[in-house]
Enzyme design. Sequence first.
Site, PDB file in Angstrom:
ATOM      1  N   ASP A  16       0.833  -1.317  -0.082  1.00 46.11           N
ATOM      2  CA  ASP A  16       0.070   0.154   0.010  1.00 46.11           C
ATOM      3  C   ASP A  16       0.833   1.431  -0.012  1.00 46.11           C
ATOM      4  O   ASP A  16       1.940   1.326   0.286  1.00 46.11           O
ATOM      5  CB  ASP A  16      -1.003   0.138   1.218  1.00 46.11           C
ATOM      6  CG  ASP A  16      -0.202   0.069   2.667  1.00 46.11           C
ATOM      7  OD1 ASP A  16       0.885  -0.677   2.690  1.00 46.11           O
ATOM      8  OD2 ASP A  16      -0.916   0.658   3.324  1.00 46.11           O
TER       9      ASP A  16
ATOM     10  N   GLU B 118      -0.088  -0.901   6.023  1.00 45.87           N
ATOM     11  CA  GLU B 118       1.201  -0.438   6.761  1.00 45.87           C
ATOM     12  C   GLU B 118       1.031   1.059   6.857  1.00 45.87           C
ATOM     13  O   GLU B 118       1.259   1.595   7.980  1.00 45.87           O
ATOM     14  CB  GLU B 118       2.389  -0.656   6.035  1.00 45.87           C
ATOM     15  CG  GLU B 118       3.378  -0.634   7.013  1.00 45.87           C
ATOM     16  CD  GLU B 118       4.516   0.775   6.991  1.00 45.87           C
ATOM     17  OE1 GLU B 118       4.882   0.983   7.784  1.00 45.87           O
ATOM     18  OE2 GLU B 118       3.796   1.633   6.098  1.00 45.87           O
TER      19      GLU B 118
END
Length: 391
Positions: free
Chosen positions: A80, A145
């Site tokens: 991400d 994250e």
Amino acid sequence: MPKTLHLAEQLIARPSLTPDDAGCQQIIAERLAPLGFSCETITSGPADFRVTNLWAKRAAAPVKSAQHTTKLVVFAGHTDIVPSGPVQQWRCHPFTPTQFDGKLYGRGAADMKTSLAAFVVAVEEFLTAQPDTALAIGFLLTSDEEGPALDGTVKVCEALQARGERIDYCIVGEPTSLERTGDMIKNGRRGTLSARLTVKGVQGHIAYPHLAKNPIHLVAPALAELVGVEWDRGNAFFPPTSWQISNIHSGTGASNVIPGAVVIDFNFRFSTESTPESLQTRLAAVLERHELDYELAWTLGGTPFLTEPGTLVDAVVDAIKQETGLTTVLSTTGGTSDGRFIARICPQVIEFGPPNASIHKIDEHINVADIEPLTNIYRRVLENLSAGLSA
């Protein structure tokens, strides 16, 4: 086109905003499966924030004698990315990887899709040369994250722990370098402990302070004392613990009203010399001494972890020296990472990746000249760890 550069461009082209993986993990799994990796997708989170995690593992070859052993090294990272910001301010579209003036531009170029690509290519090269290695290799990837990190790496680690999976070494591909790839690695991170403090007073007219109790005035001496506290002195690996206020909220918006409460957000970044419990106790003692009417809600974001020089650190330091000639600096500075979750189930965790000067910024980029050395360093780490098993 070099393999790592090509794969990095494929990943950058995917708009994988937290928690949407946008197919990045599938691209990686398709590269790993032919190498003998078993790939497992682990999803977690509510329906409106579904997180995709990938756990991939290739078992080690059987050991030849009782004198030899197998170990598991895991490459960990996140697919991400943070939002791009105003697209019109970018040199190129953030999801159209573009090379210009020796740099590869795109959101995630430095944080951390190039590291992921380098992981994959390094493993491909290593296993081509050493298909019968006694080193087991894993990949732990998440799409959560950059967000709340509640359903990503932490969930995979919990699942692995429940299965009894043992991880011996872990390399997190965070961008740790400063100017050149390899000039700094993180062999630990500080803990993070946040809180919201609500101090209560009595609302009233600002012209009649004797009929009210101003909570801002009441808490100010306590805050002044807390600012001056030496929480600890740090140690050889960590700077002293710091306490910082991030937000103060109070008032009704009117200029003639004493507020009835003040809300203060603050954070500790703490070393291994302190514990969450010791910090909570010491801070509460200050508030009690000032006889405040307060409520306190704590959130522990992670405890500190440290990997002292040993097998993994030595393997990485040596690989960097071999590839670049640099003597790397070991550091625990900076923010938190998913390493804090992995350290719960893995005794040796380090973070290493490319320079971080452009991460989260407009025109995020990586120097193209840094890409191949990054791949080579990861491969050399595998070679060093594997050699240690057969020595």
